[in-house]
Scaffold this motif. Structure first.
Motif, short mmCIF file in Angstrom:
data_model
loop_
_atom_site.label_atom_id
_atom_site.label_comp_id
_atom_site.label_asym_id
_atom_site.label_seq_id
_atom_site.Cartn_x
_atom_site.Cartn_y
_atom_site.Cartn_z
N SER A 12 0.84 -1.20 0.00
CA SER A 12 0.00 0.00 0.00
C SER A 12 0.88 1.25 0.00
O SER A 12 1.34 1.69 1.05
N GLN A 14 0.07 4.31 -0.48
CA GLN A 14 -0.56 5.39 0.27
C GLN A 14 -0.32 5.24 1.77
O GLN A 14 0.05 6.19 2.44
N ALA A 15 -0.52 4.04 2.30
CA ALA A 15 -0.34 3.82 3.74
C ALA A 15 1.12 3.96 4.14
O ALA A 15 1.44 4.56 5.18
N LEU A 16 2.04 3.42 3.34
CA LEU A 16 3.46 3.52 3.66
C LEU A 16 3.95 4.97 3.62
O LEU A 16 4.70 5.41 4.50
N ALA A 18 2.11 7.64 4.09
CA ALA A 18 1.51 8.34 5.23
C ALA A 18 2.29 8.06 6.51
O ALA A 18 2.53 8.97 7.31
N LEU A 19 2.71 6.80 6.71
CA LEU A 19 3.54 6.47 7.87
C LEU A 19 4.87 7.22 7.82
O LEU A 19 5.33 7.76 8.82
N GLU A 21 5.55 10.01 6.38
CA GLU A 21 5.34 11.44 6.62
C GLU A 21 5.18 11.75 8.11
O GLU A 21 5.63 12.77 8.60
N HIS A 23 6.43 9.87 10.61
CA HIS A 23 7.46 9.23 11.44
C HIS A 23 8.25 10.29 12.20
O HIS A 23 8.57 11.35 11.67
N CYS A 130 6.56 -2.28 17.94
CA CYS A 130 6.52 -1.20 16.94
C CYS A 130 7.96 -0.82 16.58
O CYS A 130 8.92 -1.37 17.14
#
Length: 172
Positions: A12, A14-16, A18-19, A21, A23, A130
């Motif tokens: 994904s 988009q999801a990666l 967003a993460l 951005e 972090h 995490c």
């Protein structure tokens, strides 16, 4: 497959992105070496921006760890553990990472609402560290190998060196 032109369907973008951005660093500090249920436990605080691990948070985490470690012998525990007390952005976490027989480790993750340490409960099956927790555990894997497994001299000295080898600061 040329990753510059096409990604596998499960990736994904988009999801990666967003993460990536969002972090950021998280403050990490050692909380000392304690004895819990007969184990030597090296504890750490990990703090999301605006969050703090307090003394009562640490005490509750060590109480949880002691309960978990009380059955350590049944899981092959070698008596050394690392406890992470994580005041996260979306809640609180306590991880109990224990070195066990056969060069392996046992991991228990407890989760709960932010600021309510008495409500921490075992996390869902499959829950893993995490990125910030994994950074501390990576350091701890190296410290364990360096001082305990590859160390020389009496075990007491090796364990003291392991206990003193900590990570602190802003982790990404």
């Amino acid at each position: 497959m040329d990753l510059h032109d096409e990604l596998p369907p499960a990736v994904s973008a988009q999801a990666l992105l967003a993460l990536a951005e969002g972090h950021h660093t998280r403050a990490t500090r050692p909380l000392g070496v304690h004895e819990c249920a007969g184990h030597l436990v090296k504890a750490y605080a990990i703090e999301a921006p605006g969050r703090t691990v307090t003394g009562p948070d640490t005490e509750e985490a060590l109480r949880i760890a002691a309960g978990h470690l009380a059955l350590g012998g049944l899981r092959g525990s070698l008596g050394l553990s690392v406890v992470l007390v994580h005041a996260g952005g979306d809640g609180d976490y306590v991880l109990v990472h224990t070195w066990i027989e056969g060069h392996m480790a046992d991991l228990a993750v407890f989760t709960g609402p932010a600021g309510r340490p008495r409500e921490l409960r075992p996390g869902r099956a499959g829950l893993a560290p995490c990125v910030w927790e994994a950074a501390v555990l990576s350091h701890e894997r190296d410290a364990y190998s360096r001082h305990v497994l590859d160390g020389t001299g009496p075990l007491a000295g090796r364990l003291a060196a392991w206990g003193a080898d900590t990570v602190e600061g802003e982790l990404r």
